[in-house]
Design an enzyme around this catalytic site. Structure first.
Site, PDB file in Angstrom:
ATOM      1  N   GLU A 494     -92.454 -23.724  27.786  1.00  0.00           N
ATOM      2  CA  GLU A 494     -92.974 -24.486  28.929  1.00  0.00           C
ATOM      3  C   GLU A 494     -94.359 -25.055  28.628  1.00  0.00           C
ATOM      4  O   GLU A 494     -94.699 -26.153  29.057  1.00  0.00           O
ATOM      5  CB  GLU A 494     -93.006 -23.628  30.195  1.00  0.00           C
ATOM      6  CG  GLU A 494     -91.644 -23.063  30.628  1.00  0.00           C
ATOM      7  CD  GLU A 494     -90.535 -24.105  30.697  1.00  0.00           C
ATOM      8  OE1 GLU A 494     -90.838 -25.292  30.912  1.00  0.00           O
ATOM      9  OE2 GLU A 494     -89.359 -23.730  30.521  1.00  0.00           O
ATOM     10  N   HIS A 497     -93.860 -28.334  26.885  1.00  0.00           N
ATOM     11  CA  HIS A 497     -93.625 -29.435  27.831  1.00  0.00           C
ATOM     12  C   HIS A 497     -94.951 -29.843  28.458  1.00  0.00           C
ATOM     13  O   HIS A 497     -95.264 -31.024  28.585  1.00  0.00           O
ATOM     14  CB  HIS A 497     -92.693 -28.988  28.966  1.00  0.00           C
ATOM     15  CG  HIS A 497     -91.240 -28.958  28.607  1.00  0.00           C
ATOM     16  ND1 HIS A 497     -90.582 -30.037  28.080  1.00  0.00           N
ATOM     17  CD2 HIS A 497     -90.312 -27.980  28.729  1.00  0.00           C
ATOM     18  CE1 HIS A 497     -89.294 -29.714  27.894  1.00  0.00           C
ATOM     19  NE2 HIS A 497     -89.113 -28.473  28.275  1.00  0.00           N
TER      20      HIS A 497
END
Ligand code: ZN
Length: 708
Positions: A494, A497
């Site tokens: 994450e 991202h």
């Protein structure tokens, strides 16, 4: 009595400030969103009349116009994921259709479409930069794919198809859901659940209690008090129930029963998806034809990084060639191991999961519980941030209290340039699971995107803010959150991202950060970051026993590394089987009595499965990714992005992972290309700018142990 607008925090959000999460409450949602929608509906005619074929009018003015709704609806959407409640859900459901309706109206607006086309093709078109051109192209294509350019009977037919496809997709998932619900295997003697771990028995007993308790008016019998030790146990086709059963139950006949039920799910009776599949495929082909595409696969690829079906087939074919022999070897090994441990005969489908787990335990004997003490969250964060500084020359600084949060466990951080200290971005981290109010899984989402158009007073540019949401193990008392290795990988994923969203240098609306990045390229930075979890010096930096501070022992690291490639050939082959079946169904194929979708599945299976599927195997009837999700002619994206991310990490390996200067230089290049350019350039060009060539499969195969 209606509240004055100023007292509704959703109407007071500022484009350049973090949302006031400490003030927003469910009762604010309906009045705020309704008012914003009403304003926009009223303004729509004027907006359409005023729009000019210029960048500032068509893109920037519209961006500003829709920002209040974007801010409010974005905050509400975020809260439904992390701070859900019956009140919030009701408010969200009440206004959602109206939001969708407005967005559809905007997306299909003829005047807005015409202005975009006129801008692209007119005198100003030639002075547009690459980012502007891509934003325009995406907007024009999006409108065209929703039928804006069609007229008369074609348009009417297109709308009919859209409507029917939406209904079919709902029917498909309902059938899967109902078929899954309709099946249960009730076990009453401990011998029948032999081998099942305690957690699975607990779940099965709980499932029994819930199912029996849910039967309306059923009298409470003594057996309703099912327990993990004494049963009864209820096994279902839901993943968390099914997988442990196939992996651990020693009763082979019961595994067979459950397996056969699973692969034929939703393929007969009231929940039969066979006709739904035929109809979906026919309508998709017709829709593609109306929009001027040869087949549905070409339509799907119009918005993706991959250029053609042939290009995807080449790539998947290359992987298949390596995965096939490896999967055969996996199977032979497993067969030999099973026989050595008392199994007789040939392994069947319902034996593979069971014996694969035995072999895994035998070889790697490593558990989450052994690893956890070495991964306290604060230590993992320190190591992750140190890696970001080393690779990308940015510092992550705790800034708790500088932005309102939605829960006391949520943290706020700022990212600054490591040398100048100049601010670059910020992010929230919501690390722990809160089952009562938070959606499962992990995700990154944008709170604010980088934009000059939306800069605050006195600012040149609005800096991005990201949401990083995980569902990790919470702290207990004085003990910090001790993470499983999978949770660590998820956090790195994450954060990857997040880096693409936050380290963008693109100022153009619609192309900054993850905006406008093609679907099959989105997982590049995230999966790239996961690779660092297996890099020993990096891992040493983020592991440390929470009591003693000792780094992860070498022996555990070696097992972790070895377990990473366990049955990689079989797993890869399985993904290729799904991806190639999906492609074959959407690449000019039409369902007919001579060749059903299941015939296509079987043809692909010949070169993609070690064990021939059972005659009743109709897994397509539950393949929701492609029949009820967004993955139609797109399932290949998983492997596609993995090739990119592994090859990107390969650049660091080529430069020499032990060579600090080389790693830093490569990291800067990754930052300045993949992370900085986002949606402003075609992802293939971005990749080439980083790698100096197009993507190659070598690194992925090597990491998976499939080169030999
Ligand atoms: Zn991801």
């Amino acid at each position: 009595m209606s509240e004055p607008a100023a007292s509704n925090p959703l109407l007071a959000l500022q484009t350049h400030l973090p949302p006031s999460f400490d003030e927003i409450a469910p009762e604010h949602v309906e009045p705020a969103i309704s008012q914003l929608l009403e304003d926009l509906h009223q303004a729509m005619a004027q907006i359409e009349a005023d729009v000019q074929p210029t960048w500032s009018s068509r893109i920037e003015d519209l961006t500003r116009r829709f920002e209040p709704l974007q801010l409010a609806w974005g905050a509400v959407g975020h809260l439904t994921g992390v701070r859900n409640s019956p009140e919030l859900r009701a408010a969200h459901e009440a206004v959602q259709p109206a939001v969708v309706e407005l967005l559809t109206r905007v997306g299909q607006s003829q005047p807005l479409y015409a202005a975009a086309v006129a801008l692209r093709d007119g005198p100003d078109g030639s002075s547009l930069d690459e980012a502007q051109r891509r934003v325009l192209d995406a907007s024009i294509r999006g409108a065209e794919l929703s039928g804006v350019a069609l007229e008369g009977s074609q348009k009417a037919r297109f709308n009919e198809i859209q409507m029917e496809l939406a209904e079919l997709s709902t029917t498909f998932s309902n059938n899967v859901l109902d078929a899954t619900k309709a099946y249960e295997l009730i076990l009453r003697s401990p011998a029948e659940v032999d081998g099942l771990p305690t957690t699975a028995r607990e779940l099965a007993a709980q499932s029994y209690r819930e199912a029996r308790g849910a039967e309306a008016g059923a009298p409470q019998a003594a057996e309703d008090e099912a327990t993990a030790e004494q049963g009864p146990w209820r096994i279902t086709l839901d993943g968390p129930s099914l997988s442990p059963f196939l992996q651990h139950a020693t009763r082979r006949d019961l595994r067979e029963q459950v397996y056969r039920a699973y692969v034929s799910r939703a393929s007969e009776g009231d929940t039969d998806n066979r006709r739904v599949i035929d109809r979906i495929l026919l309508l998709r082909a017709e829709k593609a034809g109306l929009l001027g595409f040869a087949d549905f696969a070409s339509l799907s690829l119009a918005r993706k990084m991959a250029d053609s079906v042939a290009e995807i087939r080449d790539l998947l074919g290359e992987l298949r060639e390596r995965a096939w022999p490896a999967a055969q070897r996996d199977h032979e090994e497993l067969q030999a191991f099973a026989v050595e441990h008392g199994f007789e005969g040939e392994l069947r489908h319902w034996d593979v999961g069971f014996w694969a787990e035995r072999l895994r335990e035998h070889r790697y004997a490593i558990t989450d519980e052994q690893l956890r003490p070495y991964f306290p969250l604060p230590k993992v964060l320190d190591g992750l941030f140190a890696l970001a500084e080393r690779l990308f020359e940015v510092k992550v600084v705790a800034a708790d209290g500088e932005a309102p949060v939605w829960h006391e466990d949520v943290r706020f951080f700022r990212i600054v340039d490591a040398s100048s200290g100049a601010p670059r971005a910020a992010f929230y981290l919501d690390p722990y699971s809160r089952p009562a109010e938070k959606r499962g899984g992990a995700w990154m989402a944008d709170c604010l995107g980088r934009s000059t158009t939306l800069a605050g007073p006195g600012e040149a540019v609005r800096l991005p803010i990201a949401y990083l949401v995980c569902n990790g193990t919470p702290p207990v008392g004085e003990r910090p959150s001790l993470m499983t290795f999978r949770e660590v990988e998820t956090l790195f994923h994450e954060f990857g991202h997040g880096l693409q969203h936050m380290l963008t240098t693109v100022d153009r609306d619609g192309a900054a950060g993850i905006d406008n990045v093609e679907w099959d390229a989105v997982e590049l930075p995230s999966q790239f970051m996961e690779n660092w979890c297996y890099h020993q010096p990096t891992l040493r930096g983020f592991s440390g026993h929470w009591e003693t501070g000792d780094p992860l022992p070498q022996a555990l690291f070696d097992k972790l590394l070895a377990a990473r490639t366990y049955r990689a050939g079989s797993d890869t082959l399985r993904q290729l089987y799904f991806g190639l079946t999906d492609l074959a169904l959407h690449d000019g194929y039409q369902p007919s009595t001579e060749r059903s979708p299941f015939d296509v599945q079987r043809e692909v299976a010949e070169s993609c499965t070690v064990l021939t599927p059972l005659p009743e195997d109709r897994f397509l009837c539950a393949f929701s990714h492609i029949f009820a999700g967004g993955y139609a002619a797109g399932y290949y994206s998983y492997k596609w992005a993995e090739v990119l991310s592994a090859d990107a990490f390969g650049a660091f390996e080529d430069a020499g992972l032990e060579d600090d200067a080389a790693v830093r230089a490569t990291g800067r290049r990754f930052r300045d290309t993949v992370l900085a350019l986002g949606g402003s350039r075609h992802p293939m060009k971005v990749f080439e700018a980083f790698r100096g060539r197009g993507p190659a499969t070598e690194a992925l195969l090597r990491h998976a142990g499939l080169t030999g």
